[in-house]
Design an enzyme around this catalytic site. Structure first.
Site, PDB file in Angstrom:
ATOM      1  N   HIS A 243      64.272  42.416  57.567  1.00 49.39           N
ATOM      2  CA  HIS A 243      64.054  41.048  58.046  1.00 49.39           C
ATOM      3  C   HIS A 243      64.195  40.078  56.879  1.00 49.39           C
ATOM      4  CE1 HIS A 243      62.092  37.561  59.943  1.00 49.39           C
ATOM      5  NE2 HIS A 243      62.403  38.152  61.088  1.00 49.39           N
ATOM      6  N   GLU A 302      63.170  43.562  66.911  1.00 54.72           N
ATOM      7  CA  GLU A 302      64.221  43.929  67.861  1.00 54.72           C
ATOM      8  C   GLU A 302      64.128  45.390  68.299  1.00 54.72           C
ATOM      9  OE1 GLU A 302      65.582  41.545  68.983  1.00 54.72           O
ATOM     10  OE2 GLU A 302      66.366  40.122  67.527  1.00 54.72           O
TER      11      GLU A 302
HETATM   12  N1  ACO Z   1      69.808  49.180  57.247  1.00 56.43           N
HETATM   13  C1  ACO Z   1      70.263  49.569  56.049  1.00 56.43           C
HETATM   14  N2  ACO Z   1      70.261  48.796  54.936  1.00 56.43           N
HETATM   15  C2  ACO Z   1      69.759  47.577  55.070  1.00 56.43           C
HETATM   16  C3  ACO Z   1      69.236  47.096  56.284  1.00 56.43           C
HETATM   17  C4  ACO Z   1      69.267  47.952  57.411  1.00 56.43           C
HETATM   18  N3  ACO Z   1      68.804  47.584  58.568  1.00 56.43           N
HETATM   19  N4  ACO Z   1      68.804  45.835  56.104  1.00 56.43           N
HETATM   20  C5  ACO Z   1      69.050  45.511  54.830  1.00 56.43           C
HETATM   21  N5  ACO Z   1      69.630  46.560  54.188  1.00 56.43           N
HETATM   22  C6  ACO Z   1      70.030  46.629  52.805  1.00 56.43           C
HETATM   23  C7  ACO Z   1      71.331  45.876  52.595  1.00 56.43           C
HETATM   24  O1  ACO Z   1      72.459  46.712  52.771  1.00 56.43           O
HETATM   25  C8  ACO Z   1      71.193  45.391  51.165  1.00 56.43           C
HETATM   26  O2  ACO Z   1      71.522  46.460  50.304  1.00 56.43           O
HETATM   27  P1  ACO Z   1      72.316  46.194  48.915  1.00 56.43           P
HETATM   28  O3  ACO Z   1      71.383  45.325  48.103  1.00 56.43           O
HETATM   29  O4  ACO Z   1      72.501  47.565  48.337  1.00 56.43           O
HETATM   30  O5  ACO Z   1      73.572  45.480  49.289  1.00 56.43           O
HETATM   31  C9  ACO Z   1      69.695  45.110  51.024  1.00 56.43           C
HETATM   32  O6  ACO Z   1      69.055  45.920  52.019  1.00 56.43           O
HETATM   33  C10 ACO Z   1      69.360  43.642  51.275  1.00 56.43           C
HETATM   34  O7  ACO Z   1      70.077  43.169  52.421  1.00 56.43           O
HETATM   35  P2  ACO Z   1      70.112  41.638  52.837  1.00 56.43           P
HETATM   36  O8  ACO Z   1      71.207  41.415  53.834  1.00 56.43           O
HETATM   37  O9  ACO Z   1      70.088  40.747  51.637  1.00 56.43           O
HETATM   38  O10 ACO Z   1      68.715  41.519  53.543  1.00 56.43           O
HETATM   39  P3  ACO Z   1      68.224  40.340  54.436  1.00 56.43           P
HETATM   40  O11 ACO Z   1      66.759  40.365  54.320  1.00 56.43           O
HETATM   41  O12 ACO Z   1      68.866  39.070  54.175  1.00 56.43           O
HETATM   42  O13 ACO Z   1      68.718  40.809  55.889  1.00 56.43           O
HETATM   43  C11 ACO Z   1      68.720  41.408  58.157  1.00 56.43           C
HETATM   44  C12 ACO Z   1      67.940  40.757  56.999  1.00 56.43           C
HETATM   45  C13 ACO Z   1      70.000  40.601  58.435  1.00 56.43           C
HETATM   46  C14 ACO Z   1      67.829  41.390  59.395  1.00 56.43           C
HETATM   47  C15 ACO Z   1      69.072  42.864  57.765  1.00 56.43           C
HETATM   48  O14 ACO Z   1      67.903  43.568  57.409  1.00 56.43           O
HETATM   49  C16 ACO Z   1      69.851  43.599  58.852  1.00 56.43           C
HETATM   50  O15 ACO Z   1      71.073  43.447  58.938  1.00 56.43           O
HETATM   51  N6  ACO Z   1      69.147  44.394  59.728  1.00 56.43           N
HETATM   52  C17 ACO Z   1      69.797  45.113  60.803  1.00 56.43           C
HETATM   53  C18 ACO Z   1      70.066  44.186  61.996  1.00 56.43           C
HETATM   54  C19 ACO Z   1      68.787  43.784  62.737  1.00 56.43           C
HETATM   55  O16 ACO Z   1      67.886  44.575  62.979  1.00 56.43           O
HETATM   56  N7  ACO Z   1      68.716  42.470  63.082  1.00 56.43           N
HETATM   57  C20 ACO Z   1      67.546  41.895  63.760  1.00 56.43           C
HETATM   58  C21 ACO Z   1      66.691  41.163  62.781  1.00 56.43           C
HETATM   59  S1  ACO Z   1      65.197  40.533  63.495  1.00 56.43           S
HETATM   60  C22 ACO Z   1      65.546  38.969  63.988  1.00 56.43           C
HETATM   61  O17 ACO Z   1      66.459  38.355  63.531  1.00 56.43           O
HETATM   62  C23 ACO Z   1      64.711  38.290  65.036  1.00 56.43           C
END
Ligand code: ACO
Length: 359
Positions: A243, A302
């Site tokens: 998140h 989610e």
């Molecule tokens: N699975 C695997 N790796 C992940 C995940 C995940 N779900 N989420 C983040 N990471 C990793 C990224 O690959 C990244 O790795 P890196 O530094 O080696 O490149 C690191 O964690 C940071 O990722 P960011 O994109 O900077 O994290 P951010 O906090 O901005 O992203 C997000 C949040 C978009 C929700 C992300 O966690 C994600 O894509 N999750 C999966 C989709 C999802 O569940 N969406 C619903 C969110 S809830 C809502 O919006 C109401």
């Protein structure tokens, strides 16, 4: 300049506080954990609207039921909207409602996503619309209007817990959109239409569908670890985890997990899904912790949303519309708060295009 306004504080609100470091969501002084297990959607709407309407009745169940009946008169136009996605059709029907700032407009808007999503789903299945029953709770009537029969054991309670859980969440994109529109004094209907339009995007309200696809792909608990490891090896993200704001567990995930467990205990056919989801969650958290020890990646809202909405009988492409049924309460309250604060939201931009040449 702040792209995406990440660090910008753009509103003062009494409505909700999202504490990403502590994993806490407070709604008007009450913690979400407390509200999700005790309050109904009508209670939470009352809590959010309190102080923003002079004539707010003590109990919203009957007035909201009557608003569903009044909105249902506009649902006949659903026949003109075939081919549209459920959220687009719901938005088109909502746009037919008169604009205004009074309580009657607010109650019609609170009812609209529920009545219109139910009607759209029935029309798509070739079934006649079911008129609202104002004597029922909002959640029970939503399920009755959608499925054409009374809700099964525990289903209305589960949907109610979901609607309460998602009713408001700080200055998220759709709430900000609603506040920008409200700040021009355009009216509540315009503000809610802006909220629906922002919510519709996959970066905001459209994520729970992929969680269901993941569970479908995994199939049974024993497949969880190899399936998830293979997905990560392909460079994919695990849906329902991580998140932007919460650095610890999203408190809404726990509220929904508890609701899903209660429902699973009452529905023998759903209990296998709950066991699968819990196995997938445990495997995903262990793998993510192992791979990213410095980056807390926890379950988000989610993950259990997908399971809960599936268990009460909504198709995946209606999930965003069901989200709007709950979040509309927050949009209306924020719109009223913005108008009361009286400031037009009008940020500035930096021009990076060419300048006119001298003649
Ligand atoms: N699975 C695997 N790796 C992940 C995940 C995940 N779900 N989420 C983040 N990471 C990793 C990224 O690959 C990244 O790795 P890196 O530094 O080696 O490149 C690191 O964690 C940071 O990722 P960011 O994109 O900077 O994290 P951010 O906090 O901005 O992203 C997000 C949040 C978009 C929700 C992300 O966690 C994600 O894509 N999750 C999966 C989709 C999802 O569940 N969406 C619903 C969110 S809830 C809502 O919006 C109401």
């Amino acid at each position: 300049m702040s792209e995406g306004l990440d660090d910008v504080v753009a509103a003062r609100t009494v409505l909700s506080e999202v504490d990403g470091a502590a994993g806490r969501l407070v709604i008007r002084g009450r913690s979400l954990d407390d509200l999700a297990s005790r309050a109904s959607f009508e209670d939470i709407a009352h809590l959010l609207f309190d102080g923003f309407f002079d004539d707010l009745p003590r109990d919203l169940q009957r007035p909201l039921g009557e608003a569903r009946a009044s909105v249902f008169a506009h649902a006949a136009a659903v026949g003109e909207l075939s081919g549209l996605d459920p959220v687009e059709a719901m938005r088109a029907l909502t746009a037919r409602l008169r604009d205004g700032d009074d309580l009657a407009t607010a109650l019609r808007l609170l009812a609209a996503p529920a009545v219109f999503i139910a009607t759209v789903l029935r029309a798509r299945a070739g079934e006649a619309p079911v008129a609202p029953d104002p004597s029922l709770s909002h959640a029970a009537d939503i399920l009755r209007m959608t499925h054409g029969r009374p809700a099964g054991p525990g289903q209305a309670e589960a949907l109610d817990a979901y609607l309460v859980t998602v009713c408001d969440h700080g200055l998220n994109a759709s709430t900000f959109a609603a506040r920008v529109i409200a700040s021009t004094h355009a009216g509540l209907t315009s503000a809610v239409l802006g909220g629906i339009s922002a919510l519709k995007g996959p970066l905001h309200g459209g994520a729970p569908g992929p969680v269901l696809e993941m569970l479908r792909g995994i199939g049974e608990p024993a497949n969880a670890r190899p399936w998830l490891e293979a997905a990560l090896a392909r460079g994919e993200r695990l849906m329902g985890f991580g998140h932007r704001i919460y650095r610890v567990r999203d408190p809404r995930a726990d509220a929904l997990k508890a609701a899903v467990r209660r429902l699973g205990a009452l529905q023998p056919d759903a209990s296998g899904r709950v066991a699968l989801a819990e196995a997938v969650e445990a495997a995903a958290l262990a793998i993510l912790k192992d791979r990213k020890p410095d980056r807390p990646l926890e379950t988000n809202v989610e993950f259990y949303t997908a399971l809960l909405l599936e268990a009460v009988g909504f198709p995946a492409d209606a999930f965003t519309g069901v989200f709007a049924m709950g979040r509309v309460a927050g949009w209306i309250a924020h719109a009223r708060e913005q108008v009361a604060q009286g400031r037009l939201i009008r940020p500035q931009s930096v021009y990076v295009g060419p300048q006119p040449k001298a003649a």
